[in-house]
Design a protein around this motif. Structure first.
Motif, mmCIF file in Angstrom:
data_model
loop_
_atom_site.group_PDB
_atom_site.id
_atom_site.type_symbol
_atom_site.label_atom_id
_atom_site.label_comp_id
_atom_site.label_asym_id
_atom_site.label_seq_id
_atom_site.Cartn_x
_atom_site.Cartn_y
_atom_site.Cartn_z
ATOM 1 N N VAL A 127 28.360 6.287 -13.606
ATOM 2 C CA VAL A 127 28.736 7.294 -14.611
ATOM 3 C C VAL A 127 27.774 7.129 -15.778
ATOM 4 N N ASP A 128 26.858 8.078 -15.929
ATOM 5 C CA ASP A 128 25.740 7.901 -16.850
ATOM 6 C C ASP A 128 25.933 8.524 -18.217
ATOM 7 N N THR A 129 26.738 9.585 -18.320
ATOM 8 C CA THR A 129 26.748 10.427 -19.516
ATOM 9 C C THR A 129 28.166 10.706 -19.998
ATOM 10 N N LEU A 130 28.237 11.259 -21.219
ATOM 11 C CA LEU A 130 29.538 11.686 -21.743
ATOM 12 C C LEU A 130 30.129 12.787 -20.867
ATOM 13 N N LEU A 138 41.378 7.724 -0.835
ATOM 14 C CA LEU A 138 40.342 6.701 -0.847
ATOM 15 C C LEU A 138 40.171 6.149 -2.258
ATOM 16 N N ARG A 139 39.635 4.947 -2.336
ATOM 17 C CA ARG A 139 39.353 4.311 -3.615
ATOM 18 C C ARG A 139 37.874 3.963 -3.688
ATOM 19 N N ALA A 140 37.336 3.962 -4.920
ATOM 20 C CA ALA A 140 35.916 3.699 -5.146
ATOM 21 C C ALA A 140 35.760 2.756 -6.331
ATOM 22 N N THR A 141 34.538 2.349 -6.570
ATOM 23 C CA THR A 141 34.203 1.527 -7.736
ATOM 24 C C THR A 141 33.478 2.402 -8.747
ATOM 25 N N PHE A 142 34.061 2.547 -9.935
ATOM 26 C CA PHE A 142 33.468 3.341 -11.012
ATOM 27 C C PHE A 142 32.795 2.410 -12.015
ATOM 28 N N LEU A 143 31.513 2.610 -12.234
ATOM 29 C CA LEU A 143 30.747 1.808 -13.186
ATOM 30 C C LEU A 143 30.370 2.698 -14.367
ATOM 31 N N PHE A 144 30.775 2.286 -15.571
ATOM 32 C CA PHE A 144 30.695 3.169 -16.733
ATOM 33 C C PHE A 144 29.577 2.792 -17.698
ATOM 34 N N SER A 145 28.938 3.831 -18.244
ATOM 35 C CA SER A 145 28.085 3.691 -19.419
ATOM 36 C C SER A 145 29.013 3.713 -20.620
ATOM 37 N N LEU A 146 28.906 2.719 -21.489
ATOM 38 C CA LEU A 146 29.958 2.471 -22.472
ATOM 39 C C LEU A 146 29.548 2.704 -23.919
ATOM 40 N N GLY A 147 28.268 2.924 -24.174
ATOM 41 C CA GLY A 147 27.800 3.127 -25.536
ATOM 42 C C GLY A 147 27.273 4.531 -25.757
ATOM 43 N N PRO A 148 26.161 4.680 -26.468
ATOM 44 C CA PRO A 148 25.661 6.009 -26.822
ATOM 45 C C PRO A 148 25.029 6.728 -25.640
ATOM 46 N N THR A 206 17.938 13.314 -29.169
ATOM 47 C CA THR A 206 16.736 13.958 -29.696
ATOM 48 C C THR A 206 17.156 14.959 -30.767
ATOM 49 N N LEU A 207 17.411 16.203 -30.367
ATOM 50 C CA LEU A 207 17.845 17.205 -31.343
ATOM 51 C C LEU A 207 19.305 17.062 -31.719
ATOM 52 N N LEU A 208 20.087 16.397 -30.877
ATOM 53 C CA LEU A 208 21.495 16.138 -31.163
ATOM 54 C C LEU A 208 21.736 14.634 -31.189
ATOM 55 N N PRO A 209 22.622 14.157 -32.071
ATOM 56 C CA PRO A 209 22.925 12.721 -32.070
ATOM 57 C C PRO A 209 23.608 12.316 -30.770
ATOM 58 N N GLY A 210 23.350 11.098 -30.341
ATOM 59 C CA GLY A 210 23.947 10.607 -29.113
ATOM 60 C C GLY A 210 25.398 10.212 -29.315
ATOM 61 N N PRO A 211 26.354 10.873 -28.670
ATOM 62 C CA PRO A 211 27.768 10.532 -28.843
ATOM 63 C C PRO A 211 28.090 9.181 -28.214
ATOM 64 N N ASP A 212 29.068 8.504 -28.760
ATOM 65 C CA ASP A 212 29.528 7.216 -28.241
ATOM 66 C C ASP A 212 30.491 7.475 -27.084
ATOM 67 N N ILE A 213 30.052 7.197 -25.865
ATOM 68 C CA ILE A 213 30.847 7.528 -24.689
ATOM 69 C C ILE A 213 32.149 6.742 -24.666
ATOM 70 N N GLY A 214 32.077 5.446 -24.953
ATOM 71 C CA GLY A 214 33.271 4.617 -24.889
ATOM 72 C C GLY A 214 34.344 5.037 -25.866
ATOM 73 N N ARG A 215 33.941 5.544 -27.025
ATOM 74 C CA ARG A 215 34.925 5.993 -28.011
ATOM 75 C C ARG A 215 35.439 7.399 -27.700
ATOM 76 N N ARG A 216 34.571 8.246 -27.140
ATOM 77 C CA ARG A 216 34.954 9.631 -26.891
ATOM 78 C C ARG A 216 35.669 9.822 -25.548
ATOM 79 N N ALA A 217 35.456 8.915 -24.614
ATOM 80 C CA ALA A 217 35.927 9.177 -23.248
ATOM 81 C C ALA A 217 36.611 7.976 -22.617
ATOM 82 N N ALA A 218 37.330 7.197 -23.415
ATOM 83 C CA ALA A 218 38.028 6.034 -22.860
ATOM 84 C C ALA A 218 39.162 6.442 -21.925
ATOM 85 N N ASP A 219 39.796 7.575 -22.184
ATOM 86 C CA ASP A 219 40.943 7.967 -21.351
ATOM 87 C C ASP A 219 40.570 8.212 -19.895
ATOM 88 N N PRO A 220 39.498 8.965 -19.580
ATOM 89 C CA PRO A 220 39.137 9.102 -18.166
ATOM 90 C C PRO A 220 38.777 7.771 -17.512
#
Length: 299
Positions: free
Chosen positions: A10-13, A32-42, A79-93
């Motif tokens: 999981v690479d992006t917000l 079925l079950r899988a292993t989800f690996l998360f990007s956790l910062g910006p 670049t033109l937009l600030p990088g959102p913090d994925i871990g803060r914005r998307a902890a619920d999923p």
């Protein structure tokens, strides 16, 4: 019965907010079950544009419809937009994946930064990046991570050593042919590597006549050779416009008698202490630009 471990990078917000829920629904339908690996910062996906001079990068962008899969807004983050913090914005999923019975782990802190820089960075830099990810994972899940899968299959020696120090018990950091214990700086490490053994959809589509309509059949032929495999999918692809391709793959794998499961469940079928020792290094993979971590010679 051969095992096929499903590893979700999981690479992006957008991949976390939209792709992960879509994959949870699809995997639930297949039970079925899988292993989800998360990007956790910006999310700094837009900074990937500096790879434009890397051999093969522009060709990959053209044939895999990067804009349609990732979205224009994502391609402007950092670049033109600030990088959102994925871990803060998307902890619920992220928590939803764990609550649904899937394995979770660390992909990275800053995906683009790790992918583009870690090979040439110091041990101190690497420690900080990994520690940021480990700490954020603990904040979200209330426990330390056990599984690591490197962003972009990019590693350095320090990263392998730090996995052991930081308490990871399983990793899938590179490409290879079978599970092994990595040998780094003459030291056989204890964290087993379960490398990705199959090509990814973005490496296949647009090459040799493959497209979204026939790529599933091609992958099914590759993965039903009687061996165990690790398949890496991406929340932004298989959880987005290529969901129907992944659905066909899941139907095909089950029909072929493959046991689709998590990385941990796959590891539990192995005698980890008896795994062969292999060097780790850098190599190229068809359909992917640049070099990445690969399984080396037996040590």
């Amino acid at each position: 019965m051969p095992t096929l471990a499903l590893k979700v990078d999981v690479d992006t917000l957008r991949g976390t907010l939209e792709g992960v829920p879509a994959l949870l629904r699809l995997l639930d339908r297949h039970q079925l079950r899988a292993t989800f690996l998360f990007s956790l910062g910006p999310d700094h996906t837009g900074r990937a544009l500096k790879r434009v001079f890397r051999p093969g990068f522009l060709a990959k962008v053209r044939r895999t419809s990067v804009t349609s899969h990732y979205g224009l807004k994502t391609l402007l983050y950092g670049t033109l937009l600030p990088g959102p913090d994925i871990g803060r914005r998307a902890a619920d999923p992220m928590r939803d994946a764990a609550r649904s019975g899937h394995e979770t782990g660390v992909h990275t802190w800053d995906h683009i930064l790790w992918q583009d820089a870690v090979v040439r960075k110091s041990a101190e830099w690497t420690r900080r990046q990994l520690q940021l990810a480990v700490d954020r994972y603990g904040d979200i899940f209330g426990q330390p991570p056990q599984v690591h899968g490197a962003a972009g299959w990019q590693m350095n020696d320090a990263a392998y050593l730090l996995e052991q120090e930081l308490g990871f018990t399983l990793a899938s950091d590179g490409r290879g042919i079978h599970p092994f214990l990595p040998v780094v700086q003459g030291q056989a490490l204890k964290v087993p590597q379960l490398p990705t053994t199959l090509p990814t959809l973005d490496e296949l589509i647009g090459v040799d006549g493959l497209n979204a309509d026939n790529v599933a059949d091609h992958l099914l032929r590759l993965s039903t050779d009687g061996r165990d495999h690790v398949y890496t999918l991406h929340a932004e692809l298989e959880g987005g416009q290529l969901a129907s391709v992944f659905d066909r793959l899941l139907h095909g794998w089950k029909a072929a008698g493959l046991h689709c499961t998590t990385m941990r469940a796959y590891a539990d079928t192995l005698n980890l202490s008896a795994l062969p020792h292999h060097a780790v290094g850098l190599g190229s993979i068809p359909g992917r630009s640049g070099t990445l971590a690969v399984q080396g010679e037996v040590q």
